[in-house]
Each structure stands twice: as C-alpha cells, then as structure tokens.
Design an enzyme around this catalytic site. Structure first.
Site, PDB file in Angstrom:
ATOM      1  N   CYS A  65      20.546  47.186   8.267  1.00 18.65           N
ATOM      2  CA  CYS A  65      20.453  48.355   7.392  1.00 18.65           C
ATOM      3  C   CYS A  65      19.473  48.227   6.222  1.00 18.65           C
ATOM      4  O   CYS A  65      18.690  49.151   6.006  1.00 18.65           O
ATOM      5  CB  CYS A  65      21.821  48.824   6.925  1.00 18.65           C
ATOM      6  SG  CYS A  65      23.126  47.616   6.985  1.00 18.65           S
ATOM      7  N   ARG A  79      25.013  36.010  12.548  1.00 17.93           N
ATOM      8  CA  ARG A  79      26.166  35.931  11.649  1.00 17.93           C
ATOM      9  C   ARG A  79      26.910  34.644  11.921  1.00 17.93           C
ATOM     10  O   ARG A  79      27.074  34.248  13.073  1.00 17.93           O
ATOM     11  CB  ARG A  79      27.123  37.109  11.892  1.00 17.93           C
ATOM     12  CG  ARG A  79      26.488  38.434  11.595  1.00 17.93           C
ATOM     13  CD  ARG A  79      27.486  39.558  11.795  1.00 17.93           C
ATOM     14  NE  ARG A  79      26.806  40.838  11.678  1.00 17.93           N
ATOM     15  CZ  ARG A  79      27.369  42.010  11.951  1.00 17.93           C
ATOM     16  NH1 ARG A  79      28.629  42.042  12.345  1.00 17.93           N
ATOM     17  NH2 ARG A  79      26.692  43.126  11.829  1.00 17.93           N
ATOM     18  N   GLN A 113      22.108  44.208  18.023  1.00 13.77           N
ATOM     19  CA  GLN A 113      22.849  45.461  17.879  1.00 13.77           C
ATOM     20  C   GLN A 113      22.000  46.614  18.370  1.00 13.77           C
ATOM     21  O   GLN A 113      20.791  46.633  18.148  1.00 13.77           O
ATOM     22  CB  GLN A 113      23.162  45.713  16.403  1.00 13.77           C
ATOM     23  CG  GLN A 113      24.181  44.766  15.823  1.00 13.77           C
ATOM     24  CD  GLN A 113      24.514  45.149  14.395  1.00 13.77           C
ATOM     25  OE1 GLN A 113      23.623  45.262  13.568  1.00 13.77           O
ATOM     26  NE2 GLN A 113      25.780  45.333  14.111  1.00 13.77           N
ATOM     27  N   ASP A 123      21.435  49.404  17.101  1.00 17.90           N
ATOM     28  CA  ASP A 123      21.703  49.933  15.775  1.00 17.90           C
ATOM     29  C   ASP A 123      20.900  51.197  15.511  1.00 17.90           C
ATOM     30  O   ASP A 123      19.826  51.379  16.075  1.00 17.90           O
ATOM     31  CB  ASP A 123      21.282  48.857  14.762  1.00 17.90           C
ATOM     32  CG  ASP A 123      22.095  48.928  13.491  1.00 17.90           C
ATOM     33  OD1 ASP A 123      22.940  49.834  13.378  1.00 17.90           O
ATOM     34  OD2 ASP A 123      21.883  48.071  12.620  1.00 17.90           O
ATOM     35  N   HIS A 182      20.349  54.185  12.020  1.00 19.01           N
ATOM     36  CA  HIS A 182      20.788  54.748  10.749  1.00 19.01           C
ATOM     37  C   HIS A 182      20.292  56.164  10.670  1.00 19.01           C
ATOM     38  O   HIS A 182      19.148  56.448  11.036  1.00 19.01           O
ATOM     39  CB  HIS A 182      20.280  53.900   9.591  1.00 19.01           C
ATOM     40  CG  HIS A 182      20.844  52.518   9.631  1.00 19.01           C
ATOM     41  ND1 HIS A 182      20.185  51.477  10.238  1.00 19.01           N
ATOM     42  CD2 HIS A 182      22.037  52.027   9.209  1.00 19.01           C
ATOM     43  CE1 HIS A 182      20.946  50.387  10.174  1.00 19.01           C
ATOM     44  NE2 HIS A 182      22.078  50.693   9.563  1.00 19.01           N
ATOM     45  N   LYS A 238      35.082  55.601   9.316  1.00 20.98           N
ATOM     46  CA  LYS A 238      34.321  55.507  10.558  1.00 20.98           C
ATOM     47  C   LYS A 238      35.091  56.050  11.749  1.00 20.98           C
ATOM     48  O   LYS A 238      36.307  56.190  11.704  1.00 20.98           O
ATOM     49  CB  LYS A 238      33.951  54.043  10.831  1.00 20.98           C
ATOM     50  CG  LYS A 238      35.164  53.128  10.921  1.00 20.98           C
ATOM     51  CD  LYS A 238      34.779  51.692  11.261  1.00 20.98           C
ATOM     52  CE  LYS A 238      35.995  50.806  11.372  1.00 20.98           C
ATOM     53  NZ  LYS A 238      35.720  49.487  11.924  1.00 20.98           N
ATOM     54  N   HIS A 269      25.706  54.665   9.628  1.00 22.21           N
ATOM     55  CA  HIS A 269      25.343  53.571  10.533  1.00 22.21           C
ATOM     56  C   HIS A 269      26.017  53.883  11.856  1.00 22.21           C
ATOM     57  O   HIS A 269      27.142  54.353  11.862  1.00 22.21           O
ATOM     58  CB  HIS A 269      25.957  52.223  10.127  1.00 22.21           C
ATOM     59  CG  HIS A 269      25.746  51.803   8.737  1.00 22.21           C
ATOM     60  ND1 HIS A 269      24.980  50.731   8.406  1.00 22.21           N
ATOM     61  CD2 HIS A 269      26.241  52.280   7.572  1.00 22.21           C
ATOM     62  CE1 HIS A 269      25.016  50.540   7.106  1.00 22.21           C
ATOM     63  NE2 HIS A 269      25.779  51.470   6.577  1.00 22.21           N
TER      64      HIS A 269
END
Length: 643
Positions: free
Chosen positions: A338, A367, A385, A387, A389, A469, A515
């Site tokens: 992000c 991570r 990911q 991912d 945004h 979420k 996200h």
RNA sequence: GCUGACGUAGCUCAGUAGGUAGAGCACUUCCUUGGUAAGGAAGAGGUCACCGGUUCAAAUCCGGUCGUCAGCUCCA
C-alpha cells in the site's frame, strides 16, 4: 394435572402435562425420535432431555442430524474420553474438552507423553465405559461448593475455571457420568450408550488457555458417530484430504519445493508450477484490465520514512524483517504494497474527475511468520498478493464496493469456486477513526452485499484497526472453507500520507481508500487450487495439457508433427520419447494427471489421425488432429472447470 | 516462538542388545519396437540433516543448530 402448551419449530402447538421432559415429548412423536434424540432446546436454551418443562415454551428436539445434536454428541464423547483417561491415568488433571468442527478434544495434564498406541488403549477403554451406558447427570451448585469439590480432587485447572465464573450470573453445573465428574455447562446426551463409534485422531501440545506463558498440556483430538457408516465416511474424507495435500501433490507433480538449505517458508516454483502460476496471473491481468484497473509495479524495499508514515513500524513491526543499511539510511523489505501505491498517487495532483483510481499489482511481500506457523504454500514468509488499491471520492464509495464484490465473485467462480460465503467484519476494540465514519463504512459494505442479494455473517469486532472489511470464503471440493478475498476500508493511510484530490468546489479533499485482494496470495491460492482439484487441474490451467505418446520409436516423426501443430495452436504439449511400452507411458501421464494423451501408432499414421485418451475417463477413440484441436481449444478458451 | 514427534539414495520407506548401510520406484546403458495404468537385464547413486560430545567403535546414545509434521498462537 396442570397442562402446558409447547410450540414446535414448525409452529404447531401441542398440550402436555406440566413437568414433561423433552424426552417424553420426543416419545410422544415417535419411538424412533426418542431413540435418536440427544438434546433439546427450550425457549432457545439448550437443555438435557430430562429437563422438566413447567411452563408454555418453544421446544426443539435435536438428533445427530442437527448441528446442535452433533455438538452435544461430540462434547459428551470428550467427557467419556476424559473418563477413560482418568481410569487409565489416575493422576491426570483435566483442562477443557469442547466439541469443535469435525469432532472434539480434551486438554489433559499427565506426566508421561502419550503415543498413538496409548490412543488405542484409551479408545478401547472408552468403548468399555460406553457399554455401561451410564447417564450424564446434571448437578447445580454454588461456586464455593464447586471449589471445595475440585480442591479435594486437586484439579487446579477446574479450580481456575470456576474461580472465573460468577454463580450469581450463571449456574455452575457438574455432570456425573458413572464415577466421572466434570465441570460442565452442558447439556449432554442421555447416556454413554449412545456413543457407538469412536476414533481418536491425533495428539498434540496446547497451552492452558491458549497462552504460551502457561503450562503446555496434551490435547487429544477425536471424533465419534452413532453409525459405523458415518465414521467410515468421515475417515475416508480425512484420507482423501491427505491424498490431496498440496505439499504431497506439489512434490509428485513437481510443482514447487521449499528447501531447508535455502530458507523456510520460501517457495521455489518449478517449471510445472510456474506454468500454472503463469496461467493464473495471465488471466488475472486480463480480467483486471477489462474491469477498469490499471497495473503497477513497485519496488521491494523502501526507506524507513515510508513505514514510519504508514504506521507499519508501530503496528506491524513484529511481522517485518530487520532493516538493511544503504547509504546510511534504513531500508525495509516490504510487508505490504500500500505505501508504494500511495506514493504513485502522490506523484500527481488529481481532480475528482480523475477518480476512482483502481491500481492493481501482483506485489511480492515478505513477512516474518513464526516458524511453527509455516505450512507448505498456505503459510509462507514471502508471497505475492493479488493486491489493488482503490482511491475514490466519498460519493463513489458504494459503487466501488459493489463493483469489487462483483469482480471478486467473477474471479473466484472462474477458477471453479462456486460455493461462496460472505462475512462483514466490524470495528475492533482498538481502532482508529471516529464511530460515525465506521458506521457509514460498515453500512456501505452490508448494503453492497444486500443489493447483490448475498447472505452474509457479521464478524463482530473482526475488522482491521484501520477499517471494516468484507471477507469472502470459498468451500472447496471437500467442503473445507478457505478465506480468499478481502475487501478493506482504510481510514488510516490517506490521513497519514496526507492524500488529497481537488473537488468540484476547487478545494482539497481526502480520498477514500480500499485495499483488496481477491485470490489472497498467489502461493496460497495455488495450494488451495491443488487441493480443490486434487492435482487434476482444469485443462486451461494444467501445466501440461496434452501428452503425445508414440507406440514405438517408428512413429516419432509423426508424433513430432502432431506436437508442432499443437504448439502452434498454443497448447502446452509434451512428447514422450521414452523407450517403453504404451501401457507404461499411459500410466506415467495418467499419474501426472495430464488432461489429454494422444496415442499414435501405425493406424494413426496411416489414417492421419490421433487416438485420444482423456484423464480419468480413458480411451475416447480416434479423430483427426484438427478436430481434437478444436475441442481442446474451445475447452481452454471457455475455461471449463468441471467436466 | 512454544509443546510433542520426526529428519537414512531424486521419491516412498526398511535398518536397536552401538561394529562405517538396504528395498521398491525414478535415473543411465543394453536387449526389446511393444497398442490404452508398470517388458527384461545390467549399472550408477548415500560423509545416514548439520555441528559437537560419550565410546576402541555412532545412522543407532547425549547436547545444540537447522528443517519438517501435528497442534497452540497468528494470518494472505
């Protein structure tokens, strides 16, 4: 005799004598129901079958066919197991022993380490005790009485549990079963005789009350059923899950490895696994472009400023790797994408006319995960990911959420996941942003699901600290749930990074941020995909789609021509040059779960055809190559998942 | 990270009164040229996860490290 009215779940009302028990009620309906009945609920409270009903009530009778009955059955079995353990190991101290999904467990504290053979012993003792068919008898008492009783037994865990209860708020109850007594809220099934088939499955460590500062207990998992067939089916399902384990299939199909010398939790994608991944990602990119996203690439490391600003160094530090020093500056490996996407946003000044921005990236993040948490491809330390945004105005928010939910469903279904469950996670205890905004956001999430007529469950307090979420879970072929998609509001980052856009009024406004990851992570998704299909991938994602199998080397030339034509049609093909008989080669490709084999020998060369063999189906007869190409191309193009 | 179990050829696994290793599959070569789930023969392949200790002697016993598995905890 005084009469009372009982209302059944179907709304019908019947009159009974005051003091009637749910068991008697069941008997009045049928002797079969009386035999199957396990527990009941009276006015929504679960009760034992011998509970006396003294007033007009709503009643429901539960058997093993209900979730409630099943839970009670397993819970009662856990007591029976504790009983057996007490007989075999008199010094045993007991923790908790609840029913869980797929069975029950009991945490026990004994000095010796139990093994598989001990489990068999316990199982046997349980069956012995079950034959005695002792009833589960409830006894209510005060906290003081309960404490005295367990102090006498020297059971410190139960003492701790009782001390945390308040007898003014809840009844403290014991259940006696034979000469075994346990602290328990109940209810229980009528007697141990109902427990017919038991299998103790595994044994492992667990902390008292799940806290690693506490003593480690031994947890025994088991499952039980009233019918032999049910147990057999259950064990078969477990067997099937083992066969489908992506770690096993990953090795067998040469998809990926994790290597000790190279680091735990880091995935090496072998050529076949990489082909599958390529298909997934290729499809993903195309669909995102078609759905109004733009694609980004961002770096893998960034200066500490980024992570200080984002708050990750405060809120996510334990998952981040130590910084590396570059030119006297601290750089961190990214645990999330992000901040990078935000930096791209901040590189320009946008007008409300430019929004929404939907920016997606297959972003690889790292991570730190505790070593004990690592698990094949499902839980790793480096992953990609899918991912994205979304930055938009307040007015656009609802539409964007709807659109994202819609898109997510499309993506999941494209891979053959049709059984979806939706969850809305609300404000957790420690959260930022004011209540009004949270309320708005939660409403927006709920209404997005409602307008699509999607059922959802509310996960109270399950949201991230920065926003609520929607989570979407899929059920796989073995009915196991996996969380894949997550769509999250973020009230935090736009503020921290001072993001803005110029509104219609010519003034600066703060954009909203969402996200979202649809497949979750590519590694995890791959693992789930392998298990869902048991390694037999749909043709459109299979690493090898067609294997050309010449009957002998005399037909290599013809086989090569076939291979080249398939390659020219973008079909992933391999030619089997091995000096083996057809039977051998067929077996080899079949165990590799390749969707199609083309057998070519003298007949095919003469007729200019190929003999088609389909995975799991067998010989489909011969046809012209063009015909086969047409069939397979169509299957690939329309991404057929279930044949 | 914690508790417990485990770590032997590419893979699946044998191998305890401690005496420097074995099978099947896979691989290589040769014979065979064979029609829908394993043809035959020969060969190569292991410092028994790593490091240290006990012992005349360690795959085997002890300690540590790394890793895997089942859970706990956590999550994409």
């Amino acid at each position: 005799m005084e009469k009372i009215n009982l209302t059944f779940p179907d709304g019908s009302v019947k009159e009974f004598n005051k003091g009637v028990t749910p068991f008697q009620v069941a008997e009045s309906i049928s002797s079969r129901l009386a035999g199957d009945a396990l527990i009941s609920s009276v006015n929504g409270v679960q009760r034992d079958l011998y509970y006396a009903i003294n007033e007009d009530s709503k009643i429901a009778i539960y058997t093993f066919n209900n979730k409630e009955g099943q839970e009670a059955y397993w819970h009662s079995t856990s007591h029976l197991m504790a009983h057996a353990i007490q007989v075999l190991y008199p010094e045993a101290k007991f923790g908790v022993g609840p029913a869980v999904e797929g069975g029950f467990y009991y945490d026990i504290d004994i000095n010796e380490t139990l093994t598989e053979t001990d489990l068999e012993k316990i199982e046997k003792k349980m069956m012995e005790l079950a034959e005695a068919n002792s009833g589960y008898e409830r006894q209510e008492l005060t906290q003081k009485e309960a404490l005295e009783l367990f102090e006498k037994k020297g059971d410190q865990y139960k003492i701790e549990l009782i001390s945390d209860l308040d007898d003014k708020e809840v009844a403290i109850s014991l259940y006696h079963e034979g000469d075994f007594t346990d602290l328990c809220r109940g209810p229980h099934i009528p007697g141990t005789g109902r427990i017919k088939y038991v299998k103790l499955l595994s044994i492992s460590g667990s902390y008292w009350r799940g806290d690693e500062k506490n003593k480690s207990l031994q947890r025994i998992y088991g499952v039980s059923f009233p019918k032999k067939k049910m147990l057999e089916e259950h064990l078969e399902l477990l067997e099937e899950a083992k066969k489908r384990d992506h770690r096993k299939l990953g090795k067998e199909l040469d998809l990926f490895t994790v290597q000790e010398e190279a680091g735990a939790g880091l995935i090496y994608w072998h050529p076949k696994g990489a082909r599958v991944r390529h298909e997934i990602e290729d499809f993903w990119r195309k669909e995102h472009l078609r759905s109004g996203y733009e694609l980004l690439y961002t770096p893998h490391i960034g200066k500490s400023w980024l992570w200080e600003t984002s708050g990750h160094l405060v809120n996510f530090a334990e998952n981040m790797y130590a910084p590396m020093q570059i030119d006297d500056q601290n750089y961190y490996l990214k645990p999330m994408n992000c901040p990078f996407h935000i930096m791209i946003y901040k590189a320009n000044l946008y007008s409300y006319r430019d929004l929404p921005k939907r920016w997606a990236e297959l972003g690889t993040v790292y991570r730190y995960e505790k070593s004990g948490a690592l698990h094949g491809m499902l839980r790793v330390r480096g992953f990609t990911q899918d991912d994205a945004h979304i930055f938009c105005t307040a007015e656009q928010m609802d539409a964007e959420i709807k659109r994202t939910v819609h898109f997510s469903i499309h993506m999941l279904k494209s891979f053959g996941f049709d059984d979806l469950k939706f969850y809305v996670a609300t404000r957790p205890d420690k959260a930022i942003g004011d209540d009004v905004v949270w309320e708005q956001a939660v409403t927006s999430l709920k209404s997005a699901l409602e307008s699509e007529k999607l059922d959802y469950e509310v996960d109270e307090g399950g949201g991230a600290f920065y926003g609520p979420k929607i989570d979407i879970k899929i059920k796989d072929a073995l009915k196991r749930e996996w969380q894949l998609s997550t769509i999250q509001f973020d009230f935090n980052l736009p503020e921290r990074f001072d993001m803005k856009y110029i509104g219609e009024d010519g003034k600066e406004h703060r954009p909203y941020m969402v996200h979202r990851a649809l497949l979750g992570s590519i590694e995890r998704f791959m693992g789930i995909l392998v298990e869902h299909y048991g390694g037999s991938f749909p043709t459109w994602i299979a690493p090898v789609q067609v294997a050309v199998v010449p009957v002998s080397e005399k037909y290599f030339e013809y086989a090569e021509k076939i291979k080249d034509e398939l390659l020219a049609d973008d079909i992933r093909v391999e030619l089997d040059y091995r000096n083996e008989k057809v039977g051998y080669k067929i077996r080899a490709w079949e165990t590799q779960k390749v969707p199609y084999m083309l057998i070519v020998g003298e007949k095919e060369v003469e007729a200019g055809t190929v003999s088609v063999r389909e995975h799991k189906v067998g010989d489909k007869g011969s046809m012209k190559l063009e015909e086969f190409v047409k069939i397979v191309s169509e299957e690939i193009k329309s991404r057929v998942n279930n044949k």
